[in-house]
Design an enzyme around this catalytic site. Structure first.
Site, short mmCIF file in Angstrom:
data_model
loop_
_atom_site.label_atom_id
_atom_site.label_comp_id
_atom_site.label_asym_id
_atom_site.label_seq_id
_atom_site.Cartn_x
_atom_site.Cartn_y
_atom_site.Cartn_z
N SER A 1 20.29 -4.80 -1.24
CA SER A 1 20.11 -4.49 0.44
C SER A 1 18.62 -5.05 0.65
O SER A 1 18.28 -4.87 1.83
CB SER A 1 20.25 -3.18 0.94
N HIS B 1 25.90 -8.98 1.38
CA HIS B 1 25.34 -7.35 1.80
C HIS B 1 26.54 -6.62 2.51
O HIS B 1 26.56 -6.95 3.67
CB HIS B 1 23.97 -7.45 2.42
N ASN C 1 18.86 -4.85 7.54
CA ASN C 1 17.92 -3.64 7.16
C ASN C 1 16.68 -3.58 7.41
O ASN C 1 15.78 -2.68 7.45
CB ASN C 1 17.96 -3.49 5.69
N GLU D 1 26.58 -9.34 5.42
CA GLU D 1 25.32 -10.58 5.57
C GLU D 1 25.68 -11.36 4.40
O GLU D 1 25.95 -10.99 3.09
CB GLU D 1 24.15 -9.96 5.53
N1 CAA Z 1 38.99 3.52 3.67
C1 CAA Z 1 40.27 3.14 4.56
N2 CAA Z 1 40.20 4.00 5.74
C2 CAA Z 1 39.35 4.97 5.91
C3 CAA Z 1 38.45 5.37 4.94
C4 CAA Z 1 38.60 4.58 3.64
N3 CAA Z 1 37.71 4.62 2.56
N4 CAA Z 1 37.55 6.09 5.20
C5 CAA Z 1 38.14 6.67 6.47
N5 CAA Z 1 39.02 5.82 6.98
C6 CAA Z 1 39.70 5.93 8.17
C7 CAA Z 1 40.12 7.35 8.46
O1 CAA Z 1 41.39 7.75 7.86
C8 CAA Z 1 40.07 7.56 9.94
O2 CAA Z 1 41.39 7.15 10.61
P1 CAA Z 1 41.75 7.86 11.77
O3 CAA Z 1 40.52 7.69 12.78
O4 CAA Z 1 42.93 6.78 12.06
O5 CAA Z 1 42.17 9.22 11.38
C9 CAA Z 1 39.03 6.58 10.42
O6 CAA Z 1 38.85 5.52 9.08
C10 CAA Z 1 37.66 7.16 10.59
O7 CAA Z 1 37.14 7.87 9.64
P2 CAA Z 1 36.25 9.02 9.98
O8 CAA Z 1 36.83 10.25 10.94
O9 CAA Z 1 35.75 9.73 8.68
O10 CAA Z 1 35.13 8.24 10.52
P3 CAA Z 1 34.29 8.55 11.84
O11 CAA Z 1 34.97 8.21 13.12
O12 CAA Z 1 33.58 10.03 11.51
O13 CAA Z 1 32.99 7.59 11.59
C11 CAA Z 1 31.66 6.81 10.21
C12 CAA Z 1 32.52 7.61 10.47
C13 CAA Z 1 32.20 5.33 10.26
C14 CAA Z 1 30.78 6.41 9.00
C15 CAA Z 1 30.40 6.60 11.43
O14 CAA Z 1 30.07 7.83 11.65
C16 CAA Z 1 29.46 5.43 11.66
O15 CAA Z 1 29.87 4.30 11.94
N6 CAA Z 1 28.18 5.83 11.09
C17 CAA Z 1 27.37 4.91 10.91
C18 CAA Z 1 27.56 4.08 9.69
C19 CAA Z 1 26.45 3.12 9.53
O16 CAA Z 1 25.67 2.88 10.13
N7 CAA Z 1 26.74 2.22 8.30
C20 CAA Z 1 25.54 1.44 7.93
C21 CAA Z 1 24.56 1.94 6.86
S1 CAA Z 1 23.28 0.66 6.32
C22 CAA Z 1 23.94 0.26 5.13
O17 CAA Z 1 25.00 0.27 4.66
C23 CAA Z 1 23.40 -1.14 4.43
C24 CAA Z 1 22.23 -0.61 3.67
O18 CAA Z 1 22.02 -1.46 2.72
C25 CAA Z 1 21.44 0.55 3.52
#
Ligand code: CAA
Length: 289
Positions: free
Chosen positions: A117, A138, A188, A150
């Site tokens: 990252s 990424h 990032n 990315e």
């Molecule tokens: N595989 C398939 N489906 C999945 C799953 C998986 N591993 N995990 C969950 N799901 C499904 C669930 O079954 C659920 O389905 P339903 O809504 O139909 O029941 C759906 O996906 C949503 O699941 P959640 O209810 O757990 O999700 P949520 O609505 O609470 O959202 C989240 C969770 C997506 C994490 C949200 O909070 C979010 O977008 N957060 C921000 C995440 C973010 O910014 N990520 C980037 C981080 S930075 C990075 O990664 C880069 C780096 O290098 C640091």
């Protein structure tokens, strides 16, 4: 491409393995021990089990998907991969060692990618046998739910490598953005200063964990507040990324917030360690400050 190798069975590697197997690829999932690789696969099985319970996936599809994932305790099976994605700890020494080891077994046409990252792709490519076949991919956490990848081209990455990897990313249902090899790439580079600033604000007593996070969730429409997101990414990972920004640019705007350093020193890494800016021991995260 038929076979995808994934090195590192942590949060990111497991996500990449899951989405690749879901798209029909044979997946080789490796970690430093057979036990860790198996644990990664068991995590996938648990996630898919929940989807089956919710009737979002059939048990037969789950079994077929899991059947396409083979685990290993070393990189030897990567000889059979068309593309190997490294998703190990965000430390350059660890990643370089992996690339050196994989290069010894990698096929003459196979591609090598890093899910780093923050570490420059051009520099990492030097640890591989052929920088023309080396690239950055990424992914974002949680991999199965996040639409973006990315794709980062190092100075020596060939056009053929970029085209093949673009095709792979699209085939697993993700959207590609092309980014140049600059510290933190695009997302990032923008995200980490925001998370770090939230920790500065917390440390200076500007507002509580709850108020900082609610402010950004409700005032900016972010799905998670920055402190919860920092916990989610891993505070140790956030710190490592900021250190890379600081050392590669020399720009003091990337200096890590003292409170972030302190939390990492305390072993409070966020969600994965059970405590960060929130306490994760109960059913719902509870703010700690
Ligand atoms: N595989 C398939 N489906 C999945 C799953 C998986 N591993 N995990 C969950 N799901 C499904 C669930 O079954 C659920 O389905 P339903 O809504 O139909 O029941 C759906 O996906 C949503 O699941 P959640 O209810 O757990 O999700 P949520 O609505 O609470 O959202 C989240 C969770 C997506 C994490 C949200 O909070 C979010 O977008 N957060 C921000 C995440 C973010 O910014 N990520 C980037 C981080 S930075 C990075 O990664 C880069 C780096 O290098 C640091």
């Amino acid at each position: 491409m038929k076979t995808i190798g994934v090195i590192g069975a942590g949060q990111m590697g497991v996500g990449i393995a899951q989405v690749s197997a879901a798209a029909g690829y044979r997946v080789l999932l490796a970690d430093i021990s057979q036990e860790l690789a198996d644990k990664g696969k068991a995590n996938i099985a648990r996630t898919l089990g929940r989807l089956v319970e919710k009737e979002k996936m059939s048990a037969a599809d789950r079994d077929a998907l899991l059947g396409r994932i083979e685990t290993a305790g070393d990189v030897a099976p990567m000889a059979e991969a068309d593309l190997v994605v490294e998703a190990a700890t965000e430390r350059e020494d660890i990643k370089r060692k992996i690339f050196e080891n994989v290069s010894n077994v990698l096929g003459s046409e196979a591609l090598l990618a890093s899910n780093t990252s923050s570490i420059p792709i051009t520099r990492l490519a030097q640890a591989s046998a052929d920088p023309a076949r080396f690239i950055g991919v990424h992914f974002f956490n949680p991999v199965p739910l996040m639409a973006l990848v990315e794709v980062i081209r190092g100075l020596a990455t060939s056009d053929a490598t970029v085209t093949a990897v673009d095709g792979f990313v699209k085939s697993i249902g993700k959207t590609v953005v092309h980014v140049n090899d600059a510290p933190g790439f695009a997302v990032n580079r923008i995200l980490l200063p925001m998370l770090n600033e939230a920790v500065f604000a917390l440390g200076e007593g500007v507002a509580s964990v709850r108020d900082i996070d609610n402010g950004c969730r409700l005032g900016l429409n972010h799905p998670m507040g920055p402190l919860q997101l920092a916990d989610f990414v891993g505070l140790d990972t956030c710190l490592e990324i900021l250190k890379v920004f600081l050392s590669t640019t020399g720009d003091p705007k990337y200096r890590p917030a003292p409170l972030l350093v302190k939390y990492v020193e305390a072993g409070w890494y966020g969600r994965k360690s059970g405590r960060g800016f929130y306490d994760y021991s109960g059913p719902e995260p509870v703010p700690t400050r």
